[in-house]
Motif scaffolding. Structure first.
Motif, PDB file in Angstrom:
ATOM      1  N   ASP A  37     -20.311   1.710  10.705  1.00 24.26           N
ATOM      2  CA  ASP A  37     -19.004   1.986  10.747  1.00 24.26           C
ATOM      3  C   ASP A  37     -18.478   2.270  12.253  1.00 24.26           C
ATOM      4  O   ASP A  37     -18.927   2.910  12.902  1.00 24.26           O
ATOM      5  N   ALA A  91     -18.542  -2.943  -5.687  1.00 25.38           N
ATOM      6  CA  ALA A  91     -19.361  -1.636  -5.774  1.00 25.38           C
ATOM      7  C   ALA A  91     -20.843  -1.672  -6.161  1.00 25.38           C
ATOM      8  O   ALA A  91     -21.752  -1.107  -5.369  1.00 25.38           O
ATOM      9  N   LEU A 115     -21.827   1.079  -3.412  1.00 21.95           N
ATOM     10  CA  LEU A 115     -20.877   2.040  -3.308  1.00 21.95           C
ATOM     11  C   LEU A 115     -20.197   2.357  -4.252  1.00 21.95           C
ATOM     12  O   LEU A 115     -19.993   1.761  -5.472  1.00 21.95           O
ATOM     13  N   HIS A 156     -14.348   3.857  -5.907  1.00 22.03           N
ATOM     14  CA  HIS A 156     -13.252   4.544  -5.067  1.00 22.03           C
ATOM     15  C   HIS A 156     -13.149   4.035  -3.471  1.00 22.03           C
ATOM     16  O   HIS A 156     -12.297   3.874  -3.089  1.00 22.03           O
ATOM     17  N   THR A 157     -14.451   4.106  -2.958  1.00 20.33           N
ATOM     18  CA  THR A 157     -14.840   3.584  -1.595  1.00 20.33           C
ATOM     19  C   THR A 157     -14.458   2.134  -1.529  1.00 20.33           C
ATOM     20  O   THR A 157     -13.911   1.746  -0.512  1.00 20.33           O
ATOM     21  N   SER A 217     -10.659   1.853  -1.285  1.00 17.99           N
ATOM     22  CA  SER A 217     -10.238   2.365  -0.008  1.00 17.99           C
ATOM     23  C   SER A 217     -10.423   1.124   0.970  1.00 17.99           C
ATOM     24  O   SER A 217      -9.541   0.915   1.848  1.00 17.99           O
ATOM     25  N   HIS A 218     -11.544   0.433   1.092  1.00 21.51           N
ATOM     26  CA  HIS A 218     -11.834  -0.454   2.004  1.00 21.51           C
ATOM     27  C   HIS A 218     -10.952  -1.626   1.757  1.00 21.51           C
ATOM     28  O   HIS A 218     -10.415  -2.272   2.748  1.00 21.51           O
ATOM     29  N   TRP A 227     -18.556  -2.773   6.728  1.00 18.09           N
ATOM     30  CA  TRP A 227     -18.521  -2.297   5.376  1.00 18.09           C
ATOM     31  C   TRP A 227     -17.050  -3.431   4.928  1.00 18.09           C
ATOM     32  O   TRP A 227     -16.970  -3.976   3.937  1.00 18.09           O
ATOM     33  N   GLU A 228     -15.992  -3.246   5.649  1.00 15.94           N
ATOM     34  CA  GLU A 228     -14.707  -3.884   5.424  1.00 15.94           C
ATOM     35  C   GLU A 228     -14.997  -5.443   5.380  1.00 15.94           C
ATOM     36  O   GLU A 228     -14.574  -6.191   4.690  1.00 15.94           O
TER      37      GLU A 228
END
Length: 235
Positions: free
Chosen positions: A234, A184, A189, A192-193, A196-197, A166-167
């Motif tokens: 992940d 997103a 996604l 906010h996710t 965060s990434h 994901w990153e």
């Protein structure tokens, strides 16, 4: 008995200096050859004391700690230097490594971690603060290339940083100029996710802005064909 690790302590605070000396002398494999206030390297008698490891406080009152590190390395190039700090900032870590430091000890570390770091550095390891483990900065330190920052092999360094799939995808989309909402939507996604990434990626790469991240990725030269979405796991 194996050869003892000879340690020289440079610390302005007398209470801390004496405490460190006593703590290290209590270890059978350590010998404190001197414990002094920050001073000109000439007065440390490095050629006489021949320390294997030199502990340097990062905030010497009347001296530039980086210059002290640099002078120690020039005067006694065989000595390994460890900087002691309460909470070292990334930029400070970089400056100390450029000056010649091999490791860092956080002052609130446990006795076990403290002496363990000294032993590791004495044996040739490079040790960064625990909070930076797994970041680009720690990989740079480990590869000992910070002394030539303009010539960094960015792709090789990128490979040394642990990231989730994901990153990696978020990195690529930031480099393509997409904002958080666009990323997103593209990756399905929550915003906010994505935020965060992005934050985690900046921390791992020791960067401070999305612009720096975009420049970094483009310098890494990752081919467009290799920046397509893949099955994500992940780590």
């Amino acid at each position: 008995m194996a050869t003892q690790i000879q340690v020289l302590v440079i610390e302005d605070n007398r209470l801390i200096r004496d405490g460190l000396a006593a703590l290290l002398e209590a270890q059978p494999d350590f010998k404190v050859v001197a414990a002094v206030e920050g001073a000109d390297v000439e007065s440390l008698r490095l050629h006489e004391t021949k320390p294997h490891v030199v502990l340097v406080d990062a905030t010497l009152g009347n001296h530039d700690s980086c210059r002290v590190v640099e002078s120690v390395r020039k005067t006694a190039p065989e000595a390994r230097v460890i900087v002691m700090d309460l909470l070292p900032a990334q930029q400070d870590v970089i400056e100390f490594i450029k000056a010649g430091a091999h490791g860092f000890i956080v002052k609130d570390a446990t006795v076990e971690d403290f002496v363990g770091t000294i032993r590791s550095v004495a044996e040739g390891a490079n040790v960064v603060p625990p909070t930076m483990t797994g970041t680009l900065l720690s990989h740079i330190v480990d590869q000992a290339v910070l002394r030539d920052i303009p010539g960094l092999n960015t792709p090789a360094l990128m490979e040394g940083v642990r990231m989730t799939q994901w990153e990696r995808e978020v990195i690529d989309l930031v480099a393509d100029g997409l904002g958080n909402k666009e990323i997103a939507a593209r990756l399905t996604l929550p915003v906010h996710t994505v935020k965060s990434h992005v934050r985690h990626v900046l921390e791992k790469l020791a960067l401070h802005s999305r612009l720096q991240l975009a420049v970094f990725v483009h310098r890494a030269g990752v081919p467009e064909a290799d920046r397509k979405p893949k099955d994500r796991t992940d780590e």
